[in-house]
Design an enzyme around this catalytic site. Structure first.
Site, mmCIF file in Angstrom:
data_model
loop_
_atom_site.group_PDB
_atom_site.id
_atom_site.type_symbol
_atom_site.label_atom_id
_atom_site.label_comp_id
_atom_site.label_asym_id
_atom_site.label_seq_id
_atom_site.Cartn_x
_atom_site.Cartn_y
_atom_site.Cartn_z
ATOM 1 N N ASP A 55 10.660 -52.274 -42.895
ATOM 2 C CA ASP A 55 11.730 -52.353 -44.009
ATOM 3 C C ASP A 55 12.463 -53.606 -43.930
ATOM 4 O O ASP A 55 13.350 -53.885 -42.884
ATOM 5 C CB ASP A 55 12.559 -51.046 -44.004
ATOM 6 C CG ASP A 55 13.318 -50.882 -45.202
ATOM 7 O OD1 ASP A 55 13.743 -51.990 -46.015
ATOM 8 O OD2 ASP A 55 14.028 -49.766 -45.373
ATOM 9 N N GLU A 59 7.787 -52.058 -47.425
ATOM 10 C CA GLU A 59 8.563 -51.517 -48.471
ATOM 11 C C GLU A 59 8.117 -52.181 -49.957
ATOM 12 O O GLU A 59 7.681 -51.667 -50.666
ATOM 13 C CB GLU A 59 9.981 -51.257 -48.200
ATOM 14 C CG GLU A 59 10.448 -50.902 -49.668
ATOM 15 C CD GLU A 59 11.675 -50.516 -49.467
ATOM 16 O OE1 GLU A 59 12.755 -50.765 -48.646
ATOM 17 O OE2 GLU A 59 12.299 -49.649 -50.501
ATOM 18 N N ASP A 80 11.835 -46.438 -43.559
ATOM 19 C CA ASP A 80 13.185 -46.171 -43.255
ATOM 20 C C ASP A 80 13.516 -45.555 -41.882
ATOM 21 O O ASP A 80 14.508 -45.586 -41.338
ATOM 22 C CB ASP A 80 13.906 -45.030 -44.300
ATOM 23 C CG ASP A 80 13.661 -45.367 -45.675
ATOM 24 O OD1 ASP A 80 14.262 -46.595 -46.026
ATOM 25 O OD2 ASP A 80 13.549 -44.461 -46.570
ATOM 26 N N THR A 140 19.925 -52.099 -48.702
ATOM 27 C CA THR A 140 19.765 -53.219 -49.770
ATOM 28 C C THR A 140 21.184 -52.981 -50.707
ATOM 29 O O THR A 140 21.602 -53.945 -50.969
ATOM 30 C CB THR A 140 18.394 -52.811 -50.673
ATOM 31 O OG1 THR A 140 17.491 -53.432 -49.749
ATOM 32 C CG2 THR A 140 18.513 -53.737 -51.934
ATOM 33 N N ILE A 163 14.928 -55.159 -45.446
ATOM 34 C CA ILE A 163 16.457 -54.575 -45.621
ATOM 35 C C ILE A 163 16.679 -53.283 -45.789
ATOM 36 O O ILE A 163 16.391 -52.573 -46.831
ATOM 37 C CB ILE A 163 17.095 -55.461 -46.716
ATOM 38 C CG1 ILE A 163 16.904 -57.139 -46.559
ATOM 39 C CG2 ILE A 163 18.591 -55.195 -46.462
ATOM 40 C CD1 ILE A 163 17.920 -57.785 -47.794
ATOM 41 N N ASP A 164 17.048 -52.528 -44.801
ATOM 42 C CA ASP A 164 17.523 -51.089 -44.953
ATOM 43 C C ASP A 164 19.092 -51.095 -45.104
ATOM 44 O O ASP A 164 19.672 -51.331 -44.162
ATOM 45 C CB ASP A 164 17.137 -50.163 -43.717
ATOM 46 C CG ASP A 164 17.238 -48.775 -43.982
ATOM 47 O OD1 ASP A 164 16.509 -48.094 -45.007
ATOM 48 O OD2 ASP A 164 18.191 -48.210 -43.256
#
Ligand code: IPD
Ligand code: CA
Ligand code: CA
Length: 262
Positions: free
Chosen positions: A86, A65, A214, A91, A88-89
């Site tokens: 990702d 990402e 995601d 954030t 941190i999905d």
């Protein structure tokens, strides 16, 4: 043996520990769009994940990402392997100190996701799957719920970052499901929404305009937990596509009908 799944687990756990330590202290927060933010920790976690993966698999391609796409070494034959990351999905949750987010890592071979890990470091729940081998929550096999109607279902969704400027912003579907389901939740992490559907906490999930990072890992986990996936018109789900409908299978048709209400 070093396998893609073992490296994905190692990277997700190490990045998860790093992020968890900084919950409530996210460092610099920058805006990518009006409501789309990135923190210092998204970048540090992604760097850590990339370091662990490229140490083992230096020739593989990457789609992450924050850093974008990196093509694996040409001629090695290994550029057809791609890691979809990702860091941190969730954030927005993380930046506000809300303990609900995950690290998501998918491993694609020849265009198909073959392994995936979604790790919530706060609850210490690690969802994982390898193609054809079922899905796990920590060490236990998981499967979707048996709920047969939307009326009895707990479903989840999220809203795209262009919610303020696009008419295709999911508010119509949100209203239609809210009036028909037992309840609708918006958690702020699409990867965890897919995993929660995979283990039966949610009966279904829909969202539009998600990105491959995601959903790459979560979609495989859902599929391996015997869930159903499609776009909003019942065409096959594509991690690079614009629509994601995930369910326990039993309510899939009813969810498609609700998504088609004009
Ligand atoms: C977001 C989360 C959220 C979804 C957004 C995503 P991020 O990812 O998955 O649940 O509604 O569309 O972009 O920005 O936290 O990595
Ligand atoms: Ca995300
Ligand atoms: Ca993210």
């Amino acid at each position: 043996m070093t396998t893609p799944i073992s490296i994905a687990v190692k990277a997700a756990k190490e990045a998860g520990a790093l992020i968890k330590n900084r919950l409530g202290n996210p460092g610099t927060v920058k805006h990518k769009g009006s409501v789309d933010i990135v923190t210092e920790m998204d970048k540090s976690a992604e760097e850590l994940i990339l370091r662990i993966i490229t140490e083992q698999f230096p020739d593989h391609s990457i789609l992450a990402e924050e850093g974008g796409a990196i093509k694996g070494s040409e001629g090695s034959g290994h550029e057809r392997f791609r890691w979809i990351i990702d860091p941190i999905d969730g954030t927005t949750n993380f930046a506000h100190g809300l303990p609900f987010f995950a690290v998501s890592i998918g491993f694609e071979a020849n265009g198909k996701v073959e392994a995936g890990v979604v790790y919530n470091p706060v609850s210490n729940e690690l969802f994982s799957a390898e193609m054809g081998r079922g899905a796990l929550l920590n060490d236990k096999k998981i499967s979707v719920s048996q709920t047969g109607t939307v009326n009895d279902s707990l479903v989840a969704t999220g809203f795209p970052y262009d919610i303020r400027t696009s008419e295709n912003n999911n508010l119509d579907h949100f209203k239609n499901f809210t009036l028909r389901a037992q309840a609708v939740r918006k958690t702020g992490s699409a990867a965890l929404d897919l995993c929660f559907t995979a283990c039966g906490r949610f009966d279904g999930f829909w969202e539009l305009k998600l990105k491959p990072w995601d959903v790459a890992a979560g979609a495989l986990i859902l599929q391996e937990a015997k869930g159903s996936l499609s776009d909003f018109n019942s065409a096959p789900f594509d991690i690079y596509g614009a629509e994601c409908l995930a369910s326990n299978g039993k309510i899939h048709k009813e969810m498609l009908d609700i998504l088609s209400i004009k």
